[in-house]
Scaffold this motif. Structure first.
Motif, PDB file in Angstrom:
ATOM      1  N   VAL A 297       2.093   5.950  -6.805  1.00 37.24           N
ATOM      2  CA  VAL A 297       2.007   5.175  -5.489  1.00 37.24           C
ATOM      3  C   VAL A 297       0.962   5.401  -4.946  1.00 37.24           C
ATOM      4  CG1 VAL A 297       3.481   3.521  -4.545  1.00 37.24           C
ATOM      5  CG2 VAL A 297       3.279   3.498  -7.058  1.00 37.24           C
ATOM      6  N   ARG A 298       1.613   6.649  -3.854  1.00 35.09           N
ATOM      7  CA  ARG A 298       0.754   6.714  -3.376  1.00 35.09           C
ATOM      8  C   ARG A 298      -0.713   7.364  -2.700  1.00 35.09           C
ATOM      9  NH1 ARG A 298       3.667  11.239  -2.476  1.00 35.09           N
ATOM     10  NH2 ARG A 298       5.068  10.329  -0.700  1.00 35.09           N
ATOM     11  N   GLU A 299      -1.174   7.659  -3.775  1.00 37.85           N
ATOM     12  CA  GLU A 299      -2.486   8.089  -3.973  1.00 37.85           C
ATOM     13  C   GLU A 299      -2.820   6.307  -4.160  1.00 37.85           C
ATOM     14  OE1 GLU A 299      -2.909  10.559  -7.742  1.00 37.85           O
ATOM     15  OE2 GLU A 299      -1.980  12.173  -7.235  1.00 37.85           O
ATOM     16  N   ASN A 300      -2.353   5.534  -5.194  1.00 42.34           N
ATOM     17  CA  ASN A 300      -3.182   4.153  -5.056  1.00 42.34           C
ATOM     18  C   ASN A 300      -3.599   3.309  -4.097  1.00 42.34           C
ATOM     19  OD1 ASN A 300      -3.941   2.104  -6.668  1.00 42.34           O
ATOM     20  ND2 ASN A 300      -2.276   0.788  -6.256  1.00 42.34           N
ATOM     21  N   VAL A 301      -2.229   3.927  -3.651  1.00 43.16           N
ATOM     22  CA  VAL A 301      -1.837   3.563  -1.806  1.00 43.16           C
ATOM     23  C   VAL A 301      -3.492   3.319  -0.892  1.00 43.16           C
ATOM     24  CG1 VAL A 301      -0.548   2.899   0.363  1.00 43.16           C
ATOM     25  CG2 VAL A 301       0.314   2.385  -1.871  1.00 43.16           C
ATOM     26  N   GLN A 302      -3.113   4.831  -0.363  1.00 45.65           N
ATOM     27  CA  GLN A 302      -4.167   5.605  -0.347  1.00 45.65           C
ATOM     28  C   GLN A 302      -6.298   5.058  -0.147  1.00 45.65           C
ATOM     29  OE1 GLN A 302      -4.052   9.783  -0.359  1.00 45.65           O
ATOM     30  NE2 GLN A 302      -2.127  10.070   1.129  1.00 45.65           N
ATOM     31  N   GLU A 303      -6.034   5.062  -1.963  1.00 41.79           N
ATOM     32  CA  GLU A 303      -7.549   4.433  -2.318  1.00 41.79           C
ATOM     33  C   GLU A 303      -7.546   3.004  -1.771  1.00 41.79           C
ATOM     34  OE1 GLU A 303      -9.789   3.548  -6.454  1.00 41.79           O
ATOM     35  OE2 GLU A 303      -7.921   4.781  -6.160  1.00 41.79           O
ATOM     36  N   LYS A 304      -6.651   2.191  -2.197  1.00 42.74           N
ATOM     37  CA  LYS A 304      -6.754   1.029  -1.543  1.00 42.74           C
ATOM     38  C   LYS A 304      -6.387   0.692  -0.182  1.00 42.74           C
ATOM     39  CE  LYS A 304      -6.397  -0.896  -5.863  1.00 42.74           C
ATOM     40  NZ  LYS A 304      -7.381  -1.246  -6.548  1.00 42.74           N
ATOM     41  N   HIS A 305      -6.280   0.889   0.590  1.00 49.02           N
ATOM     42  CA  HIS A 305      -6.114   1.594   2.093  1.00 49.02           C
ATOM     43  C   HIS A 305      -7.265   1.336   2.605  1.00 49.02           C
ATOM     44  CE1 HIS A 305      -4.716   1.735   5.888  1.00 49.02           C
ATOM     45  NE2 HIS A 305      -5.928   2.621   6.284  1.00 49.02           N
ATOM     46  N   HIS A 306      -7.932   2.451   1.549  1.00 48.64           N
ATOM     47  CA  HIS A 306      -9.843   2.476   2.307  1.00 48.64           C
ATOM     48  C   HIS A 306     -10.710   1.339   1.850  1.00 48.64           C
ATOM     49  CE1 HIS A 306     -13.528   5.202   3.037  1.00 48.64           C
ATOM     50  NE2 HIS A 306     -13.437   4.743   1.273  1.00 48.64           N
TER      51      HIS A 306
END
Length: 477
Positions: A297-306
């Motif tokens: 989830v953390r990786e996905n959130v970072q990617e979606k945030h970018h």
């Protein structure tokens, strides 16, 4: 004429004949069908020989106390089995015949090796029978839940093994909570097999509720565990619809019940640890999965945030361009709309003034008409209310008079009925009935209502008002 013998002489003759035919001791193979110990320490046996299920021979046997005190512990420590009924034994006996008590065998010695071999053979036959019937591994094929938390326990409630099991389960370091319910059973001796099977049958009624069954008992002598090498018990375990976990408290040889159970453990404490460890393993898996999910989830959130930042920048430019275009269009439309509104407002204001004047005139005329109608209706309502009140008052007075009259009549009738019932009860009182000359016939403290209840030689009791007599039936018609 042939010689006449008394029964004592005949029995003495038989005794002498047996003494001559069997002068010493003989070794005999037999099965113990009954065993009793008296207060003096003597042991009385009934020995039988069977052909399939039919008894083809039977004899009484005695082990006197001084011999029994040596033979019993010797047999039990050597065989690991209780000296009880149902065992096949090889014993050295002397044949005795008493004129008054008949034939009996006096046990002098016993060979435990024969019983050990017979028990091993029985155990082997039971295992082969279960395998031949295709049920030996059925309970092992059941799937144990990942987290078995509702456990049906078969044990003795006062057994130390049960206390150890519950203490281990309730005080586990991880703080896991388990629901347990004990189905009490006898865990050794002759009554153990039916008692444990009965406990399984009671658990079967709640099959959908429990996750597993634990059969536990504390440590003890090997002789105490013979009940767990029983075919009926083992068969019930193989057929049981829930996984059965055993902790019978011995480490040397597995019983047949251990071998057919889903899981065999050494002690009740080990059974508790088995359930705790299973839950702990599942809990560790959940924690690992939680960490994996959090990382993903953390990786996905970072990617979606970018991606969102890039999208926001593009969107901001598009919005600014769109706003400027729409602002120009809105200004032009606003000017045209303002002109149209001014013209529309002037026309509607003139029409509104005309409507307001007409409405005020109509409302004034309507109010005057309604005031006149309201006064006329008020006078009419007052007159009608007076008439209704007078009629209702007259009707209430008439009903009250009728109610009082009916109540007095009803009370009089009830008093008369109570008086009649009182007289009837007094007349039917058993003491008054007896005083009028009637009697009560009793047999075994029960009233005799029909001659069919009596038979010749029966004793009966006849009760009068002033006493009672007992008599015996000599004739019945």
């Amino acid at each position: 004429m042939e010689q006449k013998l008394t029964l004592f002489e005949l029995n003495k003759w038989i005794k002498n004949a047996l003494s001559e035919a069997i002068p010493g001791t003989v070794w005999v193979v037999a099965e113990i069908s009954e065993l009793k110990e008296n207060r003096s320490g003597h042991c009385y046996l009934e020995l039988v020989e069977k052909e399939e299920n039919d008894i083809i021979a039977r004899a009484r046997a005695t082990i006197w106390s001084y011999t029994y005190r040596m033979l019993k512990p010797y047999f039990e420590t050597t065989t690991g089995q209780l000296f009880t009924h149902g065992l096949k034994i090889l014993v050295q006996v002397s044949v005795e015949y008493h004129p008054a008590y008949g034939l009996s065998l006096n046990v002098k010695d016993i060979d435990p090796a024969y019983t050990v071999g017979d028990l091993a053979l029985q155990r082997k036959e039971i295992m082969e029978r279960l395998q031949r019937e295709g049920v030996f591994g059925m309970n092992k094929e059941l799937e144990l839940p990942l987290v078995p938390q509702k456990i049906a326990v078969i044990s003795s409630k006062t057994a130390a093994g049960y206390q150890d099991f519950m203490n281990q389960l309730e005080n586990n370091p991880a703080g896991f909570r388990f629901y347990t319910h004990i189905f009490e059973a006898t865990m050794q001796g002759t009554g153990a097999v039916p008692s444990i099977i009965n406990a399984l049958e009671r658990i079967f009624q709640y099959e959908d509720f429990f996750d597993a069954v634990a059969i536990i008992r504390g440590g003890g002598a090997s002789a105490d565990l013979s009940c767990f090498d029983n075919y009926e018990l083992a068969f019930n375990v193989t057929q049981f619809p829930l996984p059965v976990v055993t902790g019978i408290g011995h480490e040397k040889d597995d019983t047949i019940t251990d071998m057919v159970a889903h899981t065999r453990l050494k002690t009740p404490t080990a059974v508790a640890e088995f359930f705790i460890n299973g839950t702990e393993s599942f809990y560790d898996r959940l924690l690992a999965l939680e960490e994996e999910v959090v990382d993903a989830v953390r990786e996905n959130v970072q990617e979606k945030h970018h991606q969102l930042e890039n999208f926001a920048s593009d969107f901001h430019q598009l919005v600014s361009r769109f706003i400027n275009e729409k602002k120009i269009q809105l200004t032009a439309k606003g000017n045209r709309f303002q002109q149209q509104v001014s013209r529309f407002s002037f026309n509607k204001k003139y029409e509104l003034n005309t409507i307001q004047h007409d409405l005020q005139s109509a409302v004034t005329a309507w109010n005057n008409r309604k005031k006149i109608d309201l006064e006329r209706n008020r006078q009419l309502l007052k007159t009608l209310a007076g008439e209704v009140f007078f009629k209702q008052q007259t009707e209430n007075s008439r009903l009250i008079g009728r109610l009082k009259s009916a109540t007095r009549g009803l009370i009089s009738k009830e008093k008369e009925r109570l008086h009649l019932n009182e007289n009837a009860v007094r007349l039917l009182n058993p003491e008054n009935v007896l005083k009028r000359g009637y009697t009560l016939t009793m047999k075994n403290d029960r009233v005799v209502k029909s001659v069919k209840q009596l038979a010749v030689d029966d004793e009966v009791e006849t009760r009068f008002a002033d006493g009672k007599v007992k008599s015996k039936i000599t004739k019945k018609e």
